[in-house]
Enzyme design. Structure first.
Site, PDB file in Angstrom:
ATOM      1  N   GLU A   1      -0.297   4.379   1.934  1.00  0.00           N
ATOM      2  CA  GLU A   1      -1.126   5.495   2.030  1.00  0.00           C
ATOM      3  C   GLU A   1      -0.639   6.439   3.198  1.00  0.00           C
ATOM      4  OE1 GLU A   1      -5.155   3.700   1.952  1.00  0.00           O
ATOM      5  OE2 GLU A   1      -5.193   3.710  -0.220  1.00  0.00           O
TER       6      GLU A   1
ATOM      7  N   GLU B   1      -4.037   0.106  -6.276  1.00  0.00           N
ATOM      8  CA  GLU B   1      -4.749  -0.454  -5.608  1.00  0.00           C
ATOM      9  C   GLU B   1      -6.371   0.149  -6.415  1.00  0.00           C
ATOM     10  OE1 GLU B   1      -6.406  -0.055  -1.646  1.00  0.00           O
ATOM     11  OE2 GLU B   1      -4.340  -0.084  -0.480  1.00  0.00           O
TER      12      GLU B   1
END
Ligand code: BG6
Length: 480
Positions: free
Chosen positions: A174, A364
């Site tokens: 991320e 995810e």
């Protein structure tokens, strides 16, 4: 059959959120190890050193360090084709800048990778997941170019060491969290200036691009991706100012992907940096480094969608339950206030694919929820099954109806792990329950939840059972 034959089904974890053993066998401290448990609604605190009376969830996590054999055997039992894990930089180079790698750290990951391979599970490795070495504070973490160079050295060590064993790699988890959670992303304080965040992000882009190039040189079979926090959003209204506010938020996030996929800063970002008088620390050769180091695929996390508008700028904070100034009245929420939006996943896949046209992977997704364990060790988590099922059905539509190449799906936390935003254990994502509470008390025993049996069926049927109501079968299996 809609899901491709070689679809990568599996689960994803990160070192700091599962391993524990935070100072064992030569491991150094990372930024994750100085984050306390969030108490009574206040955010996690970051301390300068380990303070004895404070509780740090990563220090024991779920003690995967001593339970990895059992945990990976359970993943194999579910039929995982892929397991996304992260390597802790501080197990290999305890201070980040050490001259030689720590053999015990390498040996630990050797065991994990070899075990995965023995089960036919393809490892997918993230090189940094919210855990910059504390030793790199002397370079001001990612603000210093040195950190970028040391990251490349660490990455090179791992790429060479695992050549032929690990094929799928991600550089930074991320990366766009540098704008919202800079401590997690790179050791910057939560109120870091825009200038510092942009300099740190720049150094991560350079490091990532160098690693992509190296990965291809070391092994032509390597595939190396970027990892984007899926901050997808809808405008709050059709008011032009809300549309613009939403567009500004999207640019703030998407610029990270623009750089890593296209190998250059988009013009809108350069203009913004100019307006803010932020000078990037560019050195000779950087331009071609970025151009030569574009990623092979985009991986991303998807939990929710936001609503953005004219108020959004200036109030952004948080991880996934980001504060944007608005809420979506059409969506239910999890107990942690995260809106649940399966259809948004199809929207996200379309937004990414038709902007970049390279393969995508959802690395995810999942529901953080409190689970109850019955006296005979069962966990009836139909809410989790429902969440994952509805999201998978939207992926199926994106493949089938929109023609999007989706490489795979790894659910977040296939085994319960500690929460990144709060440090809690009781915000559980797993198909496997771990008997440990928020303060690290418990037997650390593992139990299969109902969702374990359900996911196993989904994988075995390559997604076909998503269309049948297999609840009875799950119940039967869990009673066996
Ligand atoms: C992602 C992170 O943003 O969200 C994970 O990559 C994190 O590390 C996950 O755990 C879920 O967030 P949380 O706060 O529920 O753990």
């Amino acid at each position: 059959m809609v899901f491709p034959k070689n679809f990568l089904w599996g689960g994803a974890t990160s070192a700091a959120q599962i391993e524990g053993a935070y100072n064992k066998d030569g491991k150094g401290l990372s930024t994750a190890d100085l984050m306390t448990l969030a108490e009574e609604g206040s955010p996690r605190e970051i301390t300068d050193t380990v303070e004895e009376e404070r509780f740090y969830p990563t220090h024991q996590a779920i003690n995967h360090y001593d339970h990895f054999e059992e945990d990976i055997a359970l993943f194999a039992e579910m039929g995982f084709k892929v397991y996304r894990l992260s390597f802790a930089w501080t197990r290999i180079f305890p201070n980040g800048y050490d001259a030689e790698p720590n053999e015990k750290g390498l040996a630990f990951y050797d065991k994990i990778i070899d075990l995965c391979l023995s089960y036919g599970i393809e490892p997918l490795v993230t090189l940094q997941h919210f855990d910059t070495p504390i030793g790199l504070k002397k370079f001001n973490f990612w603000i210093g170019r040195e950190t970028s160079d040391y990251f490349v050295k660490y990455a090179q060590t791992m790429l060479q060491h695992f050549k032929g064993r690990v094929r799928y790699w991600l550089t930074f988890n991320e990366i766009n969290n540098m704008s919202t959670m800079p401590w997690n992303a790179g050791g910057l304080s939560i109120d870091a200036s825009e200038e510092d965040k942009m300099i740190a992000a720049y150094h991560q882009f350079i490091a990532s691009a160098k690693v992509v190039k190296l990965a291809h040189e070391i092994d032509g079979n390597n595939l190396i991706g970027m990892m984007y926090n899926g901050h997808f959003s809808y405008p709050n209204s059709s008011h032009p100012m809300d549309i613009q506010g939403n567009e500004d938020f999207q640019k703030l996030m998407m610029f990270y992907a623009d750089v890593q996929v296209r190998g250059e800063y988009p013009k809108y970002k350069l203009k913004e940096l100019e307006r803010l008088k932020i000078k990037l620390p560019i050195v000779e050769g950087d331009k071609s480094i970025l151009k030569e180091g574009t990623v092979d695929f985009i991986s991303f996390s998807y939990y929710l969608t936001h609503v953005c508008g004219r108020l959004t700028k200036g109030i952004l904070k948080g991880l996934n339950g980001l504060e944007t100034g608005y809420q979506n009245p059409y969506l239910e929420r999890s107990e942690w206030g995260w809106p649940i939006n399966p259809q948004g996943l199809r929207f996200a896949l379309n937004a990414l694919y038709y902007r970049y046209e390279i393969p995508l992977m959802i690395v995810e997704n999942g529901l953080g929820a409190r689970d109850e364990i019955t006296r005979d060790g069962r966990i009836h988590d139909d809410y989790r099954i429902d969440y994952v099922q509805r999201h998978l059905l939207e992926i199926e539509k994106a493949i089938d109806l929109d023609g999007i190449p989706v490489m795979g799906y790894t659910s977040w936390g296939p085994i319960d792990l500690i929460s990144a935003s709060t440090g809690e254990m009781n915000k559980r994502y797993g198909f496997i329950y771990v008997d440990v509470d928020d303060r690290g008390n418990g037997s650390y025993k593992r139990f299969k939840k109902d969702s374990f049996y359900w996911y196993k069926e989904v994988i075995a049927s390559n997604g076909k059972t998503l269309h049948s109501n297999s609840k009875d079968k799950i119940l039967f299996e869990s009673l066996k």
